[in-house]
Design an enzyme around this catalytic site. Sequence first.
Site, short mmCIF file in Angstrom:
data_model
loop_
_atom_site.label_atom_id
_atom_site.label_comp_id
_atom_site.label_asym_id
_atom_site.label_seq_id
_atom_site.Cartn_x
_atom_site.Cartn_y
_atom_site.Cartn_z
N GLY A 1 22.50 23.48 -53.23
CA GLY A 1 22.14 22.18 -52.68
C GLY A 1 21.79 21.18 -53.78
O GLY A 1 21.65 21.55 -54.95
N GLN A 2 21.64 19.92 -53.37
CA GLN A 2 21.40 18.86 -54.34
C GLN A 2 20.10 19.05 -55.12
O GLN A 2 20.08 19.01 -56.37
CB GLN A 2 21.38 17.51 -53.60
CG GLN A 2 21.06 16.35 -54.51
CD GLN A 2 21.13 15.00 -53.83
OE1 GLN A 2 21.34 14.01 -54.51
NE2 GLN A 2 20.97 14.94 -52.54
N ALA B 1 17.56 24.07 -46.34
CA ALA B 1 17.34 23.43 -45.04
C ALA B 1 18.65 23.28 -44.29
O ALA B 1 19.73 23.34 -44.90
CB ALA B 1 16.70 22.04 -45.22
N TYR B 2 18.55 23.07 -42.98
CA TYR B 2 19.68 22.63 -42.16
C TYR B 2 19.59 21.12 -42.15
O TYR B 2 18.69 20.54 -41.54
CB TYR B 2 19.52 23.20 -40.74
CG TYR B 2 20.66 22.89 -39.80
CD1 TYR B 2 21.53 23.90 -39.39
CD2 TYR B 2 20.88 21.60 -39.31
CE1 TYR B 2 22.57 23.63 -38.51
CE2 TYR B 2 21.92 21.32 -38.44
CZ TYR B 2 22.76 22.33 -38.04
OH TYR B 2 23.79 22.06 -37.18
N THR C 1 10.81 15.73 -44.88
CA THR C 1 11.64 14.53 -44.79
C THR C 1 10.94 13.33 -44.14
O THR C 1 10.01 13.50 -43.35
CB THR C 1 12.90 14.87 -43.94
OG1 THR C 1 13.61 13.69 -43.62
CG2 THR C 1 12.52 15.52 -42.61
N TYR D 1 16.72 17.16 -35.70
CA TYR D 1 16.44 17.49 -37.11
C TYR D 1 14.99 17.15 -37.45
O TYR D 1 14.27 17.96 -38.03
CB TYR D 1 17.42 16.72 -38.01
CG TYR D 1 17.06 16.71 -39.47
CD1 TYR D 1 17.31 17.84 -40.27
CD2 TYR D 1 16.47 15.60 -40.08
CE1 TYR D 1 16.99 17.83 -41.62
CE2 TYR D 1 16.14 15.60 -41.43
CZ TYR D 1 16.41 16.72 -42.19
OH TYR D 1 16.07 16.72 -43.53
N LYS E 1 12.09 19.78 -38.61
CA LYS E 1 11.40 19.69 -39.91
C LYS E 1 9.89 19.52 -39.69
O LYS E 1 9.08 20.07 -40.43
CB LYS E 1 11.95 18.52 -40.74
CG LYS E 1 13.39 18.68 -41.19
CD LYS E 1 13.61 19.81 -42.19
CE LYS E 1 13.10 19.46 -43.58
NZ LYS E 1 13.42 20.55 -44.55
N TRP F 1 16.22 9.88 -48.67
CA TRP F 1 17.33 9.15 -49.29
C TRP F 1 17.61 9.65 -50.72
O TRP F 1 17.66 8.88 -51.68
CB TRP F 1 17.05 7.65 -49.29
CG TRP F 1 17.14 7.00 -47.94
CD1 TRP F 1 16.70 7.49 -46.75
CD2 TRP F 1 17.71 5.72 -47.63
NE1 TRP F 1 16.96 6.62 -45.73
CE2 TRP F 1 17.57 5.51 -46.24
CE3 TRP F 1 18.33 4.72 -48.40
CZ2 TRP F 1 18.03 4.36 -45.61
CZ3 TRP F 1 18.77 3.56 -47.76
CH2 TRP F 1 18.62 3.39 -46.39
N1 LIG Z 1 19.17 14.87 -49.24
C1 LIG Z 1 18.31 14.04 -48.66
O1 LIG Z 1 18.53 12.82 -48.65
C2 LIG Z 1 17.06 14.55 -48.04
C3 LIG Z 1 16.30 13.65 -47.30
C4 LIG Z 1 15.13 14.09 -46.73
C5 LIG Z 1 14.73 15.40 -46.91
N2 LIG Z 1 15.48 16.27 -47.61
C6 LIG Z 1 14.98 17.65 -47.75
O2 LIG Z 1 15.03 18.06 -49.11
C7 LIG Z 1 15.27 19.46 -49.18
C8 LIG Z 1 16.44 19.72 -50.11
O3 LIG Z 1 17.58 19.10 -49.54
P1 LIG Z 1 18.97 18.94 -50.32
O4 LIG Z 1 19.36 17.52 -50.16
O5 LIG Z 1 18.91 19.53 -51.66
O6 LIG Z 1 19.89 19.84 -49.38
P2 LIG Z 1 21.46 20.07 -49.40
O7 LIG Z 1 22.07 19.48 -50.59
O8 LIG Z 1 21.98 19.71 -48.04
O9 LIG Z 1 21.55 21.65 -49.54
C9 LIG Z 1 21.08 22.49 -48.53
C10 LIG Z 1 20.48 23.71 -49.18
O10 LIG Z 1 19.96 24.51 -48.11
C11 LIG Z 1 20.42 25.80 -48.28
N3 LIG Z 1 20.54 26.46 -46.97
C12 LIG Z 1 21.26 26.06 -45.89
N4 LIG Z 1 21.15 26.98 -44.91
C13 LIG Z 1 20.33 27.95 -45.38
C14 LIG Z 1 19.86 29.16 -44.85
N5 LIG Z 1 20.18 29.58 -43.62
N6 LIG Z 1 19.05 29.93 -45.63
C15 LIG Z 1 18.72 29.54 -46.88
N7 LIG Z 1 19.13 28.40 -47.44
C16 LIG Z 1 19.94 27.62 -46.70
C17 LIG Z 1 21.78 25.69 -48.96
O11 LIG Z 1 22.05 26.95 -49.53
P3 LIG Z 1 23.24 27.27 -50.58
O12 LIG Z 1 22.59 27.19 -51.91
O13 LIG Z 1 23.71 28.64 -50.22
O14 LIG Z 1 24.30 26.23 -50.35
C18 LIG Z 1 21.50 24.56 -49.94
O15 LIG Z 1 20.93 25.04 -51.13
C19 LIG Z 1 15.46 19.92 -47.72
O16 LIG Z 1 14.24 20.40 -47.21
C20 LIG Z 1 15.82 18.65 -46.99
O17 LIG Z 1 15.50 18.71 -45.63
C21 LIG Z 1 16.64 15.89 -48.19
#
Ligand SMILES: NC(=O)c1ccc[n+]([C@@H]2O[C@H](COP(=O)([O-])OP(=O)(O)OC[C@H]3O[C@@H](n4cnc5c(N)ncnc54)[C@H](OP(=O)(O)O)[C@@H]3O)[C@@H](O)[C@H]2O)c1
Length: 296
Positions: free
Chosen positions: A12-13, A63-64, A104, A128, A132, A153
Site C-alpha cells: 500500500g501507499q 485497510a479496506y 481517516t 467505509y 473505520k 487525502w
Molecule cells: N490513501 C488515503 O488517501 C487515505 C485517506 C484516509 C485514510 N487512509 C488510511 O491510511 C491507511 C493506509 O492507507 P493506504 O493509502 O496506504 O492504503 P492502500 O494504498 O489502499 O493500501 C491498502 C493496504 O492494505 C492492505 N490490506 C488490504 N486488505 C488487507 C487485509 N485483508 N489484511 C491485511 N492487509 C490488507 C494492503 O495489503 P498488500 O500490502 O497485500 O497490498 C495494502 O498494504 C489506511 O488505514 C487507510 O484507511 C488513507
Amino acid sequence: MSLRVATIGRNGQVARALASCAADAPDLTLIQASSAEADLRDSDSLARFIDAAAPHIVINAGAYNNLDRAETDRDVAFAINAEGPRALARICAAREIGFVHMSTDCVFDGTKDGAYSEIDAPNPLSVYGHSKHAGEIAVLEHNPAALTVRVCWVFSEFGENFVSRMISLARTRQDLRVVDDQSGPPTYAPDIATGLLAIARRKHAAPADLCGLLHFAAPGRIDRASMAQAIMDESRRQGGPFTHISPVSSVAFGAPARRPANACMSSDIATRQLRLAWTPWDAALEQSVRGILARG
Ligand SMILES: NC(=O)c1ccc[n+]([C@@H]2O[C@H](COP(=O)([O-])OP(=O)(O)OC[C@H]3O[C@@H](n4cnc5c(N)ncnc54)[C@H](OP(=O)(O)O)[C@@H]3O)[C@@H](O)[C@H]2O)c1
C-alpha cells in the site's frame, strides 16, 4: 539495540512510504507483511506474523479502502477495518507491544466550517467511514495504550492514489469529470511515514506516551477539481499525459459512497508534539508526478 517496527500491509501507499523512510534510518529494522502473510480477517495469521517478527511496535497500514465498493461489501469492509484492528489491539496488548493504528477523515460528516480536531465527534456518512470508526472504537477498547492516527487525502509517488489515478485516466480520456464541492488537505505520504516512525520511537522509549487519537494532515486546503487541474498542469510540465478537467458537483458525479464536503483536519497537536514538518504542496506534487511518470 535496533528498534523493530512491523507493519500490516506491504504494498500500500503508506506501507511503501514507510519502507522508503526506514531505508534512511540505520537504527530501525522494518518488517512488513502483505495481506497474504498477515490477513486482517484472520487473527491467527496476525499473531503468527507478529510473533515471528518480534517487533517493539506494530503499525497497522492495512485497510479496506475502496469507499464505493464498501457500500455493497459491508461485511468485508467491517472484517478488515474493524475486526482486524480489534484483533491487532488485543494481540499487541497481550504481548506489551506498542500499537499504532491508522484511520481517516471519513469518520466525520464534513459539515464543520473549520478543520476537525481530535475532540470533534465522528458522524460517518459511508459504510467505509462507519467501518473505520468501529475500528477506532475497538482499538481504544482493547488497547488503551494504542494510538490511532487519522490521515486524509494521502498522495505520493508510492502505490495508487488520486495523483496516480488522474495521470492514468489522462492517458485515455479526452475529459475528466471531477467534483469541486469536496475540499481537503492533500498530505504527502512520506511526511506521514516520517511522523509514524517518530511515534514508533516515542512509544518505544515511553509506551504510555501518545495514546488515543492524533490527526496527521498538511495545512493546505484545495477542492478535488482544482487538485486534478494542478496534477494535469504538473504532468504536462514534466512531459506526461494531461487532459481537460470538468468540475462537477458530488450529486452530478453520483458516486455510490458519500464523502465529507470538508475533509480538513487540524494536526496542531501532532505537529507540536512530534515537531513534524509538512512538505510544501507544490514540491510534494512535483516529486509525486515525477515518480509516477517514471513508473510508466
Ligand atoms: N490513501 C488515503 O488517501 C487515505 C485517506 C484516509 C485514510 N487512509 C488510511 O491510511 C491507511 C493506509 O492507507 P493506504 O493509502 O496506504 O492504503 P492502500 O494504498 O489502499 O493500501 C491498502 C493496504 O492494505 C492492505 N490490506 C488490504 N486488505 C488487507 C487485509 N485483508 N489484511 C491485511 N492487509 C490488507 C494492503 O495489503 P498488500 O500490502 O497485500 O497490498 C495494502 O498494504 C489506511 O488505514 C487507510 O484507511 C488513507
